[in-house]
Write an enzyme that holds these catalytic residues in place. Structure first.
Site, PDB file in Angstrom:
ATOM      1  N   HIS A 108       0.817  -1.222   0.000  1.00  0.00           N
ATOM      2  CA  HIS A 108       0.000   0.000   0.000  1.00  0.00           C
ATOM      3  C   HIS A 108       0.852   1.273   0.000  1.00  0.00           C
ATOM      4  O   HIS A 108       0.376   2.332   0.379  1.00  0.00           O
ATOM      5  CB  HIS A 108      -0.959   0.013   1.204  1.00  0.00           C
ATOM      6  CG  HIS A 108      -2.076  -0.987   1.083  1.00  0.00           C
ATOM      7  ND1 HIS A 108      -2.929  -1.298   2.121  1.00  0.00           N
ATOM      8  CD2 HIS A 108      -2.479  -1.755   0.033  1.00  0.00           C
ATOM      9  CE1 HIS A 108      -3.802  -2.214   1.714  1.00  0.00           C
ATOM     10  NE2 HIS A 108      -3.539  -2.512   0.459  1.00  0.00           N
ATOM     11  N   THR A 176      -4.586  -7.646  11.035  1.00  0.00           N
ATOM     12  CA  THR A 176      -5.368  -7.043   9.945  1.00  0.00           C
ATOM     13  C   THR A 176      -6.820  -7.496  10.057  1.00  0.00           C
ATOM     14  O   THR A 176      -7.089  -8.650  10.385  1.00  0.00           O
ATOM     15  CB  THR A 176      -4.756  -7.351   8.554  1.00  0.00           C
ATOM     16  OG1 THR A 176      -5.593  -6.799   7.546  1.00  0.00           O
ATOM     17  CG2 THR A 176      -4.542  -8.823   8.314  1.00  0.00           C
TER      18      THR A 176
HETATM   19  N1  APR Z   1      -2.263  -7.306  18.210  1.00  0.00           N
HETATM   20  C1  APR Z   1      -2.905  -7.978  17.224  1.00  0.00           C
HETATM   21  N2  APR Z   1      -3.925  -7.439  16.507  1.00  0.00           N
HETATM   22  C2  APR Z   1      -4.318  -6.211  16.816  1.00  0.00           C
HETATM   23  C3  APR Z   1      -3.696  -5.442  17.843  1.00  0.00           C
HETATM   24  C4  APR Z   1      -2.621  -6.043  18.557  1.00  0.00           C
HETATM   25  N3  APR Z   1      -1.968  -5.412  19.546  1.00  0.00           N
HETATM   26  N4  APR Z   1      -4.325  -4.231  17.909  1.00  0.00           N
HETATM   27  C5  APR Z   1      -5.286  -4.242  16.973  1.00  0.00           C
HETATM   28  N5  APR Z   1      -5.307  -5.420  16.294  1.00  0.00           N
HETATM   29  C6  APR Z   1      -6.163  -5.829  15.173  1.00  0.00           C
HETATM   30  C7  APR Z   1      -7.600  -5.376  15.257  1.00  0.00           C
HETATM   31  O1  APR Z   1      -8.386  -6.315  15.988  1.00  0.00           O
HETATM   32  C8  APR Z   1      -8.000  -5.303  13.796  1.00  0.00           C
HETATM   33  O2  APR Z   1      -8.516  -6.553  13.341  1.00  0.00           O
HETATM   34  O3  APR Z   1      -5.640  -5.196  14.028  1.00  0.00           O
HETATM   35  C9  APR Z   1      -6.672  -5.046  13.062  1.00  0.00           C
HETATM   36  C10 APR Z   1      -6.557  -3.667  12.452  1.00  0.00           C
HETATM   37  O4  APR Z   1      -7.502  -3.550  11.431  1.00  0.00           O
HETATM   38  P1  APR Z   1      -7.626  -2.261  10.498  1.00  0.00           P
HETATM   39  O5  APR Z   1      -7.634  -1.027  11.320  1.00  0.00           O
HETATM   40  O6  APR Z   1      -8.782  -2.491   9.594  1.00  0.00           O
HETATM   41  O7  APR Z   1      -6.242  -2.253   9.685  1.00  0.00           O
HETATM   42  P2  APR Z   1      -5.822  -3.068   8.366  1.00  0.00           P
HETATM   43  O8  APR Z   1      -6.454  -4.405   8.341  1.00  0.00           O
HETATM   44  O9  APR Z   1      -4.351  -2.993   8.288  1.00  0.00           O
HETATM   45  O10 APR Z   1      -6.451  -2.162   7.230  1.00  0.00           O
HETATM   46  C11 APR Z   1      -6.246  -2.540   5.892  1.00  0.00           C
HETATM   47  O11 APR Z   1      -7.300  -0.566   5.073  1.00  0.00           O
HETATM   48  O12 APR Z   1      -7.676   1.678   5.412  1.00  0.00           O
HETATM   49  C12 APR Z   1      -6.986   0.754   4.662  1.00  0.00           C
HETATM   50  O13 APR Z   1      -5.033   1.030   3.410  1.00  0.00           O
HETATM   51  C13 APR Z   1      -5.488   0.937   4.741  1.00  0.00           C
HETATM   52  O14 APR Z   1      -3.762  -0.731   4.841  1.00  0.00           O
HETATM   53  C14 APR Z   1      -5.013  -0.345   5.366  1.00  0.00           C
HETATM   54  C15 APR Z   1      -6.114  -1.332   5.004  1.00  0.00           C
END
Ligand code: APR
Length: 240
Positions: A108, A176
């Site tokens: 990304h 994620t």
């Molecule tokens: N350990 C493990 N997991 C965790 C922790 C932690 N300490 N803290 C949060 N999480 C998990 C949450 O439960 C959630 O499922 O991380 C995840 C974060 O999810 P998102 O905020 O949706 O992030 P991501 O999946 O990386 O988003 C994907 O979306 O907005 C776009 O381009 C952006 O790259 C990003 C993409």
């Protein structure tokens, strides 16, 4: 016996380093509208707002340090003898690099990179960007944008990612939510290629049923334990 390992990381791996995730009650997408700051249309409507959104994040990177989950992945890459370890990250921060990982695909984009829409060059970038930024390659002003893949744009290095997924025996997905494609579909590709697929999250992600199993809790703890066990025994830690 595992050989090649692919690790997909998302915002959750950097949460314990103080970088807010996107989707949670206090997540970034509760404060800003995706359409405004993470689409080309939003950028075209208000470039100053979008430059500032990413400038602020880029500046804050200086204060951020990798946490034990990033360090565990770097150790895995350095000590794993049986094959290759590839980190495919959706994150635009630099914490995998700071932890010492080398084999990283930023699907990304990256905050510490800029892209000139005029000459199509991508290059390392540490400063703010604005509508007044002049491209150091072609000298054209106003065409340098943050090197971030926005919604509606094609993620980077999909061909290379596909090769890695099809050649891996172990696929780990860390922090994620599993709602943004194509990354959300990587587990299914790896699974079809015969890999064991394990997710690390605080809770079940949207795609958890595609995984063999998950380890739930803070990634700094669960991933560190998993990597320690993997390096010691060559085996995946059992579901607890
Ligand atoms: N350990 C493990 N997991 C965790 C922790 C932690 N300490 N803290 C949060 N999480 C998990 C949450 O439960 C959630 O499922 O991380 C995840 C974060 O999810 P998102 O905020 O949706 O992030 P991501 O999946 O990386 O988003 C994907 O979306 O907005 C776009 O381009 C952006 O790259 C990003 C993409």
């Amino acid at each position: 016996m595992f050989k090649n390992i692919v690790v997909l990381t998302g915002a959750g791996i950097s949460a314990e380093s103080g970088i807010p995730v996107f989707r949670s009650e206090t997540g970034l997408w509760e404060q800003e509208r995706v359409e405004d700051v993470a689409t080309y249309e939003g950028y075209a409507r208000n470039p100053a707002k979008v430059h500032e959104f990413y400038n602020k994040m880029r500046r804050s990177l200086k204060e951020r340090k990798p946490n034990p989950a990033h360090l565990a992945l770097s150790r895995l890459e350095q000590e794993w003898q049986q094959g290759e370890v590839t980190v495919v990250t959706q994150n635009i921060d630099d914490l995998h690099e700071k932890a010492g990982s080398n084999n990283i695909i930023h699907m990304h984009g990256e905050l510490r990179s800029a892209w000139c829409e005029h000459c199509d060059e991508h290059y390392p970038w540490e400063d703010d960007t604005s509508a007044a930024t002049v491209c150091p390659k072609c000298n054209v002003k106003g065409k340098v944008r943050p090197d971030i893949v926005w919604f509606g744009e094609m993620p980077y290095q999909m061909g290379r990612i596909s090769e890695k997924l099809n050649a891996c025996d172990l696929f780990l997905s860390v922090g994620t939510s599993g709602v943004v494609y194509p990354a959300a579909g990587f587990c299914q590709i790896a699974r079809a290629a015969g890999a064991l697929c394990v997710e690390f999250n605080l809770e079940h992600s949207a795609g958890f049923s595609s995984f063999n199993y998950g380890l739930y809790g803070k990634a700094s703890q669960t991933l560190t334990e998993f990597v320690d066990h993997l390096l010691k025994t060559g085996e995946a830690l059992d579901k607890v």
